[in-house]
Each structure stands twice: as C-alpha cells, then as structure tokens.
Design a protein around this motif. Sequence first.
Motif: not given
Length: 218
Positions: A206-218
Amino acid sequence: MNDVARTQTLATHNMATLFRSTVVFCLVLVLISCAGGNAKQTFNENTVVKAAKYFDIDSNVERDFDNALSLIQKKDYKQAISVLTSVIDREQRLPAPFINMAIAQNKLGDTKSAESNLIKALQLDLSHPVANNELGLLYRKSGKFKAARIAYENAIKEYPAYLPVKRNLGVLCDLYMHDFECALEQFEDYLAYKPDDKTVAIWLADVKRRLGSRLGSK
C-alpha cells in the motif's frame, strides 16, 4: 489500513514479550523472542547476558517481580503496581520493573506516571528497545509524533533486530507523519527479518502504491 487492528496486534505482542522476561534476563529474552527462527540477528546475546549478570539480584526481589508479571497477566494492575513499587524500593538498577510498572499504569489510564517510569528505565539504559517502544506508543497515542519517532529511532540504533519498534515506526511514519519513504524503509527492513508476515507485506504494498501515485502526479 486499519490502525486500530495494528495497535491491538502490537500491544498484544509487546505484553507477551514482557511476560516472558525475568529481572536478570529481561533484555535477552525480549530480543530472542522477537528475532524469529530464521531471522537475521545483529546483537550479541552473550554480551547482553554478561552485562546483566553483573547485578546480584536478591531472590525475594526476583520472586516478587515474577509475581507482578503474573498479576499483569491476570489484569490485576493495581496489585501489580503495589508489588512493583516494593520491587523498585529494593532494586533500582534494572529497567524491567520500571517498564512493567509503566505498562500497568498505562492500562489504568495513568499515562503521566507511565511516562515517568519509562523515562526512569531509559535513564538506566537509553537504548532499551522495550522501554523506547512503549514510550513511543504512549507518545503516539497522545499526538506527540516527533517524540514518538525519536523514541523508536533510539531503540533501532542499537537493536535493529527488535521488530516491534521497527513495525511501530513504520506505522507512525505511514499513518501519522505521512513520511512514506520512512514507512517504506521500516516495512522493508521488517520483512527482511520476518518475510512471512502477510499483514506487513500488505502495508508495504500500500505504501509503494501511494508513493507511486505521488510520484506520478508530479
């Protein structure tokens, strides 16, 4: 992720660990019980035992300490506190009585006294993993997240194989401080020691998913 479920699981684990402890070998047994069968170990058990053997513990004190642990198991916290007060009056060189006193006091809602006794335990052993873990939990529940993080990190510096504190730091960083890089590191380290923990594996994903989403939104 369900923080209540996490808290209950961690509290149960910590209490069970302390119940297996004795006055002299408290720290050794805590570390052994949390390391797991095939876990990596970065501490020297023999060194800890030798350090503990320096103290000549009165047999009556040890008997009363064991009685106090039994009372805590039975949830007779008031009587446990009474017995531990007597133990501490006679033996103030070891952190275990202060830690268990704090646990009993915390169960009765006396968080101020619990904090005081955990600090006394840490004055005897600044890096004690159980004392730091319990203090971290206490601070986290009272909203003192930075103080909780310091307590957890104090334990990890000397006892990186003590899994409850590593797991709790991951929870703190994830749910309360939103420091996902910290959570990622702690959960990955935890699973390196205990790869069969499916719950933490889910948290890590779940942490990896949220980190990926955050990086993808930049």
